[in-house]
Design a protein around this motif. Structure first.
Motif, PDB file in Angstrom:
ATOM      1  N   LEU A  20      38.449  11.390  32.162  1.00 24.32           N
ATOM      2  CA  LEU A  20      39.013  10.626  33.274  1.00 24.32           C
ATOM      3  C   LEU A  20      38.641  11.252  34.611  1.00 24.32           C
ATOM      4  CD1 LEU A  20      42.586  10.085  31.790  1.00 24.32           C
ATOM      5  CD2 LEU A  20      40.659   8.481  31.761  1.00 24.32           C
ATOM      6  N   LEU A  21      38.400  10.414  35.613  1.00 26.70           N
ATOM      7  CA  LEU A  21      38.124  10.910  36.953  1.00 26.70           C
ATOM      8  C   LEU A  21      39.351  11.609  37.524  1.00 26.70           C
ATOM      9  CD1 LEU A  21      36.192   7.899  38.521  1.00 26.70           C
ATOM     10  CD2 LEU A  21      35.262  10.115  37.867  1.00 26.70           C
ATOM     11  N   VAL A  22      39.125  12.566  38.388  1.00 37.62           N
ATOM     12  CA  VAL A  22      40.213  13.282  39.052  1.00 37.62           C
ATOM     13  C   VAL A  22      40.611  12.457  40.274  1.00 37.62           C
ATOM     14  CG1 VAL A  22      40.896  15.436  40.141  1.00 37.62           C
ATOM     15  CG2 VAL A  22      39.319  15.468  38.203  1.00 37.62           C
ATOM     16  N   THR A  23      41.661  11.649  40.105  1.00 40.84           N
ATOM     17  CA  THR A  23      42.058  10.705  41.160  1.00 40.84           C
ATOM     18  C   THR A  23      43.500  10.870  41.625  1.00 40.84           C
ATOM     19  OG1 THR A  23      42.644   9.094  39.458  1.00 40.84           O
ATOM     20  CG2 THR A  23      40.412   8.946  40.372  1.00 40.84           C
ATOM     21  N   ASN A  24      44.175  11.897  41.119  1.00 44.36           N
ATOM     22  CA  ASN A  24      45.561  12.103  41.547  1.00 44.36           C
ATOM     23  C   ASN A  24      45.877  13.603  41.512  1.00 44.36           C
ATOM     24  OD1 ASN A  24      46.444  12.826  38.866  1.00 44.36           O
ATOM     25  ND2 ASN A  24      46.493  10.642  38.368  1.00 44.36           N
ATOM     26  N   PRO A  25      46.975  14.007  42.124  1.00 48.14           N
ATOM     27  CA  PRO A  25      47.313  15.438  42.177  1.00 48.14           C
ATOM     28  C   PRO A  25      47.465  16.096  40.805  1.00 48.14           C
ATOM     29  CG  PRO A  25      48.589  14.237  43.802  1.00 48.14           C
ATOM     30  CD  PRO A  25      47.888  13.208  42.962  1.00 48.14           C
ATOM     31  N   GLU A  26      48.000  15.374  39.842  1.00 49.07           N
ATOM     32  CA  GLU A  26      48.178  15.953  38.502  1.00 49.07           C
ATOM     33  C   GLU A  26      46.831  16.330  37.890  1.00 49.07           C
ATOM     34  OE1 GLU A  26      49.671  14.521  34.115  1.00 49.07           O
ATOM     35  OE2 GLU A  26      50.623  13.621  35.862  1.00 49.07           O
ATOM     36  N   ARG A  27      45.868  15.430  37.965  1.00 48.00           N
ATOM     37  CA  ARG A  27      44.538  15.730  37.428  1.00 48.00           C
ATOM     38  C   ARG A  27      43.841  16.801  38.272  1.00 48.00           C
ATOM     39  NH1 ARG A  27      42.705   9.575  36.378  1.00 48.00           N
ATOM     40  NH2 ARG A  27      44.252   9.095  34.795  1.00 48.00           N
ATOM     41  N   VAL A  42      32.489  22.300  34.362  1.00 48.21           N
ATOM     42  CA  VAL A  42      31.807  21.145  33.788  1.00 48.21           C
ATOM     43  C   VAL A  42      32.861  20.084  33.501  1.00 48.21           C
ATOM     44  CG1 VAL A  42      30.376  20.315  31.880  1.00 48.21           C
ATOM     45  CG2 VAL A  42      30.080  22.655  32.727  1.00 48.21           C
ATOM     46  N   LEU A  43      32.664  18.887  34.056  1.00 50.10           N
ATOM     47  CA  LEU A  43      33.580  17.771  33.837  1.00 50.10           C
ATOM     48  C   LEU A  43      33.010  16.884  32.732  1.00 50.10           C
ATOM     49  CD1 LEU A  43      33.852  18.664  36.930  1.00 50.10           C
ATOM     50  CD2 LEU A  43      34.960  16.483  37.205  1.00 50.10           C
ATOM     51  N   LYS A  44      33.768  16.701  31.668  1.00 46.45           N
ATOM     52  CA  LYS A  44      33.299  15.903  30.540  1.00 46.45           C
ATOM     53  C   LYS A  44      32.861  14.517  31.019  1.00 46.45           C
ATOM     54  CE  LYS A  44      34.669  14.252  25.998  1.00 46.45           C
ATOM     55  NZ  LYS A  44      35.688  14.301  24.960  1.00 46.45           N
ATOM     56  N   HIS A  46      30.904  13.672  33.319  1.00 46.38           N
ATOM     57  CA  HIS A  46      30.715  13.471  34.753  1.00 46.38           C
ATOM     58  C   HIS A  46      29.789  14.482  35.424  1.00 46.38           C
ATOM     59  CE1 HIS A  46      33.595  10.241  35.022  1.00 46.38           C
ATOM     60  NE2 HIS A  46      34.420  10.957  34.280  1.00 46.38           N
ATOM     61  N   GLY A  47      29.530  15.611  34.819  1.00 50.67           N
ATOM     62  CA  GLY A  47      28.671  16.599  35.462  1.00 50.67           C
ATOM     63  C   GLY A  47      29.454  17.818  35.899  1.00 50.67           C
ATOM     64  N   LEU A  48      29.058  18.374  37.022  1.00 53.21           N
ATOM     65  CA  LEU A  48      29.630  19.632  37.486  1.00 53.21           C
ATOM     66  C   LEU A  48      30.395  19.471  38.782  1.00 53.21           C
ATOM     67  CD1 LEU A  48      26.502  21.909  36.925  1.00 53.21           C
ATOM     68  CD2 LEU A  48      28.401  21.531  35.367  1.00 53.21           C
ATOM     69  N   ALA A  49      31.380  20.321  38.960  1.00 52.85           N
ATOM     70  CA  ALA A  49      32.080  20.452  40.238  1.00 52.85           C
ATOM     71  C   ALA A  49      31.990  21.926  40.624  1.00 52.85           C
ATOM     72  CB  ALA A  49      33.536  20.024  40.114  1.00 52.85           C
ATOM     73  N   VAL A  50      31.752  22.188  41.890  1.00 52.42           N
ATOM     74  CA  VAL A  50      31.622  23.562  42.358  1.00 52.42           C
ATOM     75  C   VAL A  50      32.699  23.876  43.390  1.00 52.42           C
ATOM     76  CG1 VAL A  50      29.138  23.617  41.943  1.00 52.42           C
ATOM     77  CG2 VAL A  50      29.978  22.967  44.180  1.00 52.42           C
ATOM     78  N   ALA A  51      33.001  25.143  43.509  1.00 56.89           N
ATOM     79  CA  ALA A  51      33.983  25.610  44.484  1.00 56.89           C
ATOM     80  C   ALA A  51      33.438  26.869  45.141  1.00 56.89           C
ATOM     81  CB  ALA A  51      35.306  25.903  43.805  1.00 56.89           C
ATOM     82  N   GLY A  52      33.899  27.130  46.327  1.00 57.87           N
ATOM     83  CA  GLY A  52      33.500  28.342  47.021  1.00 57.87           C
ATOM     84  C   GLY A  52      34.508  28.690  48.088  1.00 57.87           C
TER      85      GLY A  52
END
Length: 66
Positions: A20-27, A42-44, A46-52
């Motif tokens: 599921l897409l991250v579309t709310n605070p809980e997710r 790694v998002l199942k 969906h690909g990758l999300a990065v942080a810095g």
């Protein structure tokens, strides 16, 4: 193969198991929990999300995620 580029991810990658897409605070909290103190998750399906710590730092990690 280990290279200098791969050192950005020496501590590993997180895994967000939900398709599921991250579309709310809980997710968002669930994603942050999967990321922990890592820099890439790694998002199942969906690909990758990065942080810095800065926009520049996250951009660098995004450039090397390929």
């Amino acid at each position: 193969m280990v290279s200098q580029d791969s050192l950005l991810f020496a501590r590993g990658l997180g895994h967000y198991p939900s398709p599921l897409l991250v579309t709310n605070p809980e997710r968002g909290r669930a994603l942050a929990e999967c990321l922990g103190d890592l820099q890439v998750v790694v998002l199942k399906n969906h690909g990758l999300a990065v942080a810095g710590s800065t926009v520049e730092n996250a951009t660098l990690h995004n450039a090397y995620e390929v």
